[in-house]
Design an enzyme around this catalytic site. Structure first.
Site, PDB file in Angstrom:
ATOM      1  CG  ASP A   1      -1.830   1.090   1.364  1.00 30.35           C
ATOM      2  OD1 ASP A   1      -2.685   1.195   0.482  1.00 30.35           O
ATOM      3  OD2 ASP A   1      -1.731   1.878   2.322  1.00 30.35           O
TER       4      ASP A   1
ATOM      5  CD  GLU B   1      -2.572   2.578  -3.320  1.00 31.96           C
ATOM      6  OE1 GLU B   1      -3.428   3.425  -3.621  1.00 31.96           O
ATOM      7  OE2 GLU B   1      -1.793   2.732  -2.367  1.00 31.96           O
TER       8      GLU B   1
HETATM    9  C1  GLC Z   1      -3.812   9.586  -2.934  1.00 29.94           C
HETATM   10  C2  GLC Z   1      -2.687   8.655  -2.736  1.00 29.94           C
HETATM   11  C3  GLC Z   1      -3.144   7.245  -2.907  1.00 29.94           C
HETATM   12  C4  GLC Z   1      -4.368   6.987  -2.087  1.00 29.94           C
HETATM   13  C5  GLC Z   1      -5.411   7.973  -2.326  1.00 29.94           C
HETATM   14  C6  GLC Z   1      -6.549   7.764  -1.393  1.00 29.94           C
HETATM   15  O1  GLC Z   1      -4.193   9.553  -4.253  1.00 29.94           O
HETATM   16  O2  GLC Z   1      -1.668   8.924  -3.633  1.00 29.94           O
HETATM   17  O3  GLC Z   1      -2.140   6.386  -2.524  1.00 29.94           O
HETATM   18  O4  GLC Z   1      -4.922   5.766  -2.425  1.00 29.94           O
HETATM   19  O5  GLC Z   1      -4.894   9.248  -2.133  1.00 29.94           O
HETATM   20  O6  GLC Z   1      -7.533   8.678  -1.673  1.00 29.94           O
HETATM   21  C1  GLC Z   2      -3.928   3.502   0.035  1.00 28.92           C
HETATM   22  C2  GLC Z   2      -5.315   2.928   0.140  1.00 28.92           C
HETATM   23  C3  GLC Z   2      -6.249   3.974   0.647  1.00 28.92           C
HETATM   24  C4  GLC Z   2      -5.754   4.477   1.959  1.00 28.92           C
HETATM   25  C5  GLC Z   2      -4.314   4.951   1.852  1.00 28.92           C
HETATM   26  C6  GLC Z   2      -3.738   5.148   3.206  1.00 28.92           C
HETATM   27  O1  GLC Z   2      -3.850   4.482  -0.913  1.00 28.92           O
HETATM   28  O2  GLC Z   2      -5.713   2.430  -1.110  1.00 28.92           O
HETATM   29  O3  GLC Z   2      -7.533   3.464   0.778  1.00 28.92           O
HETATM   30  O4  GLC Z   2      -6.556   5.520   2.372  1.00 28.92           O
HETATM   31  O5  GLC Z   2      -3.501   3.995   1.243  1.00 28.92           O
HETATM   32  O6  GLC Z   2      -3.509   3.896   3.810  1.00 28.92           O
END
Ligand code: GLC
Ligand code: GLC
Length: 657
Positions: A284, A326
């Site tokens: 993540d 991710e």
């Molecule tokens: C931003 C972050 C991403 C996260 C998202 C959640 O785009 O870069 O990692 O999933 O916020 O809203």
């Molecule tokens: C990632 C997840 C998002 C979360 C963030 C912080 O981007 O997809 O849902 O809010 O990480 O953990």
């Protein structure tokens, strides 16, 4: 010379722990360690070599690898070897994924186990179970604030349940994906508790500062991820009497990877879940792993080195396990998470294709494929043995992270265009049937993102409410077209649970104080299994979507040109409403497939003469692999109905049985 240093160190380490580690069959471990040690040592030294305790950490890391290997079950070790032999196994078109919240989908892990046949009915054979680890009772960012990385949330079940699930899935030929939230912990994690109690060792697991000096410097350049709910990037902890870095929510404490102990702990956790049977680990928020004053602290070079190091270590213990990155960042940055080199600098085998996702939504709102084609044209090539995770919707918001240059190349103004998209998807734009909600609105920068269920964004909710059968038909066509795009683009398609049934927005989050401020909950549904039964009622919306998608999945699995060997060619056509690309078969060119989608509300023509040398689609008999029929041809032009797509081949699809 340097290699000799590394070699000598390896010998010393092996010597040291041959006294402690029981004699097991470590043959494969030694071979893999030997093959990867130089890279591991170099990376570890690059990151931590300046420290006096470097060697102690290096020995500790190697010991953890040995321990994790010893604990790995024979069945998983066999799988590792099979996958090593057939190392492109995950590029096959046979994989189709779904991501889901365990509680929303099936209550708990045992419920999920009982629902595996439903997934198989649809054709899904890769499952991403969203975070299920112990997390705070109240707000936990949907489980992305982890309080114990080795324990399952008791509301979901136990580690035993996950092992049973993994085993059942293995028997069914399904892959299990689990999250490891590598960037932060919850403020209730044991490490955070110790830090709060004043333990300097654990304060060093995070970024803790006695006053605002350093935080202020960081904040000169750090963007805000959740500007509405968690503005700023630091949180004052009164018990600790310090500021702690919290890039996401204030209860998510960022881990300090400049500390090698943090790296070793997190790697150990990745290996722990690999050993419980995860085939794929989703890492993540990887873009955020390294923080540097004066930068946005995203996509830093060290973040990549950490991922390479994680990959090399995993390669020693569990080489069959894949990583998903991710990283929802600019296209030119996303691509780097595959690594710089497939052999010597590998990072993650799979990465979220956020670029394609957002571009598809652009095509939906504009009813043309201008920016979609432009963006895909400029998507850099990826490495071999790397693949995309293609998705239309997921648990997160839709960010409009297109390249400004691409937007301008389509004669739009970047600011105005993004504004239009927000208005379109929140239904503010005249004539838009979309029912999304804004997310992450930042008045300081003018940024905003979008939340909403696929069906509600695509107009199905409005059409049903207005009881307009024509609009319902169009929404269903559009939804299936979007699915068809992620099924044929190249990569693993990832369906968001509920979308197979046309699940609409769920506004019940507004009544939950821990969720109300975060609109992403609007598209994280609780599946209504009575409604799901309607997939068996001929002509129901659920049946048309479920059966439609199920058929597309079956055709994909039967179409080798859809495997991902970087075998996609974008085709420039004059008609801006069409998105057209060719998927070539690796060996038999007549088995190539032409994908053509019409994003407009009126029928559009695809001129086959524009295909140039890809002449096999000219004049001859072309078939739509989905219907098995030849589409209407007029003057060597194919008519593509509104919101419709074709998968065109030269041969009628083999019977799908
Ligand atoms: C931003 C972050 C991403 C996260 C998202 C959640 O785009 O870069 O990692 O999933 O916020 O809203
Ligand atoms: C990632 C997840 C998002 C979360 C963030 C912080 O981007 O997809 O849902 O809010 O990480 O953990």
């Amino acid at each position: 010379m340097y290699e000799q240093v590394s070699h000598a160190l390896l010998n010393d380490i092996l010597d040291e722990f041959s006294h402690r580690v029981r004699r097991e069959d470590l043959r494969h471990f030694y071979t893999r360690l030997g093959a990867n040690f130089y890279a591991i040592h170099s990376l570890f030294e690059h990151l931590y070599g300046h420290r006096e305790d470097f060697r102690t950490h290096m020995v500790n890391l190697t010991e953890r690898l040995a321990q994790a290997y010893i604990e790995r079950e024979p069945a998983l070790k066999r799988l590792d070897m099979e996958r090593e032999e057939n190392h492109n196994w995950f590029l096959s078109q046979e994989w189709v994924g779904m991501a889901l919240y365990c509680d929303g989908f099936a209550g708990n892990l045992q419920g999920l186990m009982q629902r595996l046949p439903y997934l198989q009915e649809l054709g899904v054979n890769m499952l991403h179970v969203m975070p299920i680890l112990r997390c705070p009772r109240g707000a936990s960012d949907g489980g992305y604030a982890v309080s114990d990385f080795r324990d399952i949330d008791p509301r979901m079940g136990s580690v035993e349940d996950i092992r049973a699930l993994a085993e059942s899935m293995r028997r069914r030929g399904m892959l299990l994906t689990l999250d490891v939230v590598v960037n932060h912990t919850s403020n209730e994690h044991e490490w955070a508790c110790k830090a709060r109690a004043g333990d300097a060792e654990y304060q060093n697991f995070y970024y803790c500062f006695p006053n605002r000096d350093v935080p202020d410097m960081f904040e000169e350049t750090l963007p805000e991820i959740f500007p509405e709910t968690a503005p700023g990037n630091f949180t004052w902890d009164a018990d600790m009497g310090k500021w702690v870095m919290t890039v996401f929510n204030h209860y998510q404490w960022d881990l300090n990877y400049a500390n090698p102990a943090v790296f070793i702990e997190m790697l150990d956790i990745i290996l722990f879940w690999a050993n419980q049977g995860a085939d794929i680990v989703r890492l993540d928020a990887v873009a955020f792993l390294w923080k540097k004053i004066g930068t946005r602290s995203q996509n830093e070079r060290e973040a990549h080195l950490i991922l390479q190091l994680m990959k090399d270590c995993c390669q020693v213990v569990a080489p069959g396990v894949l990583f998903i990155a991710e990283a929802i960042v600019a296209p030119s940055e996303i691509i780097k998470y595959f690594g710089e080199d497939a052999v010597i600098a590998k990072e993650c085998e799979i990465a979220y294709n956020a670029t394609f996702m957002a571009l598809l939504w652009d095509a939906v709102a504009t009813k043309n494929a201008k920016l979609l084609s432009q963006g895909i044209k400029n998507l850099p090539n990826k490495l071999d043995r790397a693949t995309w995770l293609n998705y239309v919707r997921c648990h997160d918001d839709i960010g409009l992270g297109f390249d400004d240059a691409d937007i301008r190349a389509c004669d739009y103004d970047p600011y105005a265009h993004r504004r239009f998209l927000i208005d379109w998807f929140t239904g503010a734009f005249e004539g838009s049937p979309a029912r999304g909600r804004p997310f992450g609105v930042n008045p300081k920068t003018g940024d905003a993102r979008i939340s909403g269920a696929l069906a509600s964004l695509a107009g199905l909710e409005t059409a049903l409410e207005q009881d307009d059968p024509h609009a319902v038909d169009q929404a269903i066509d559009l939804i299936l077209s979007l699915h068809a795009m992620i099924l044929s683009f190249g990569g693993i398609p990832l369906i968001w649970y509920g979308d197979e049934l046309g699940t609409l927005n769920d506004n019940s989050f507004l009544e939950d104080i821990n969720k109300a401020a975060d609109t992403r909950w609007i598209h994280r549904p609780r599946i209504d299994w009575n409604r799901a039964e309607r997939r068996h009622e001929q002509g129901s919306v659920e049946q048309r979507l479920f059966e439609g998608l199920k058929h597309l999945i079956a055709v994909r699995k039967n179409t080798p040109a859809f495997a991902d060997f970087n075998n996609r060619e974008l085709i420039d056509v004059a008609n801006p409403h069409l998105f057209v690309f060719l998927r070539s078969h690796p060996s038999v060119s007549t088995n190539s497939v032409l994908v053509a989608a019409n994003f407009d509300a009126t029928p559009q023509y695809l001129d086959l003469d524009e295909l140039g040398q890809r002449g096999l689609f000219r004049f001859g008999q072309v078939f739509d692999l989905v219907s098995g029929e030849s589409p209407a041809l007029f003057n060597n032009r194919i008519v593509i109905p509104p919101y419709h797509f074709y998968w065109l081949g030269n041969q009628r699809a083999r019977s799908l049985g």
